[in-house]
Design an enzyme around this catalytic site. Structure first.
Site, PDB file in Angstrom:
ATOM      1  N   LYS A  73     112.998 102.572 -79.676  1.00 54.86           N
ATOM      2  CA  LYS A  73     114.140 103.526 -79.789  1.00 54.86           C
ATOM      3  C   LYS A  73     113.938 104.515 -81.167  1.00 54.86           C
ATOM      4  O   LYS A  73     113.182 103.356 -82.382  1.00 54.86           O
ATOM      5  CB  LYS A  73     115.065 102.969 -79.769  1.00 54.86           C
ATOM      6  N   SER A 108     111.257 104.603 -71.584  1.00 50.77           N
ATOM      7  CA  SER A 108     112.585 105.936 -72.407  1.00 50.77           C
ATOM      8  C   SER A 108     111.781 105.965 -73.497  1.00 50.77           C
ATOM      9  O   SER A 108     112.291 107.369 -74.271  1.00 50.77           O
ATOM     10  CB  SER A 108     112.981 105.120 -72.703  1.00 50.77           C
TER      11      SER A 108
END
EC number: 3.4.21.88
Length: 233
Positions: free
Chosen positions: A192, A154
């Site tokens: 993230k 990701s």
């Protein structure tokens, strides 16, 4: 603080990487900076590496990783966006023409605290799996540091791949845009980009295949901020 020649070389490498996707050769660097020999380029490269602006990858010819940029070249000291550049598999450039001994770079052993998900969050990380040697120049700011092995894709558009080891400085706070280790609901850990907006936390992937997670700020705790990356070939 960089000298003018060091700054000129860093800018030249950065522009060529942005334009071509590969770094310039040492001959091209020598010509661009109007130096008489490649030994001068080697000394400038070594100085930039010692100051933490670039990293040379072992056993790969002309492979340079741009770690950060100074403010004058658009660096902001904030979110970390590593980019590993491989200049090809040609013969390695010769060692410094200057034969004076060079002191080995200082390295520290950091604990690798298991794996971190760059994808769907995994269970919280709470134990040391092994240790890894990290250059001292990679460690930024005060406080403790630790490492995590990345699982998932990701964050691939930020240059962070599955199997990479990320170096993290422990902190409970982060600025918008920082890449952080975030603990969700005290049990899920994920890597993230962090944004705080109107009492909510956005955990943003660097891959369009993953949706942004928006959570109340009381459900998210920052465990650390990304400061470096180690990749093994």
């Amino acid at each position: 603080m960089l000298t003018k020649k060091q700054l000129d070389l860093l800018e030249f490498i950065h522009k060529r990487v942005q334009r071509d996707g590969v770094p310039p050769s040492f001959d091209e660097m020598k010509e661009a900076l109007d130096l008489r020999s490649k030994s001068g380029i080697h000394r400038l490269i070594t100085a930039l590496e010692e100051r933490g602006f670039i990293r040379r990858l072992a056993h790969r010819a002309r492979a340079i990783e741009i770690v950060k940029l100074p403010d004058s070249l658009g660096g902001d000291g904030g979110g970390f966006v590593p980019r590993v550049i491989d200049g090809g598999a040609g013969p390695a450039d010769p060692p410094l023409g200057d034969t004076r001994p060079v002191e080995a770079a200082h390295a520290l052993e950091l604990p690798v605290m298991g794996r971190i998900a760059a994808g769907v969050p995994i269970e919280a990380i709470n134990q040391v799996s092994h240790h890894v040697a990290v250059p001292g120049s990679m460690l930024s700011g005060r406080g403790e540091h630790f490492a995590l092995e990345v699982r998932g894709d990701s964050m691939i558009d930020a240059g962070i791949n599955d199997g990479d080891v990320v170096v993290v400085r422990e902190t409970g706070s982060a600025d918008n845009g920082d890449i952080v280790v975030a603990l969700v609901d005290e049990q899920e850990a994920t890597l993230k980009r962090f944004f705080r907006r109107s009492g909510q936390i956005e955990l943003v992937a660097a891959n369009p295949a993953y949706e942004t997670r928006v959570l109340p700020d009381n459900r998210v705790k920052v465990q650390g901020r990304l400061v470096g990356l180690i990749r093994t070939y």
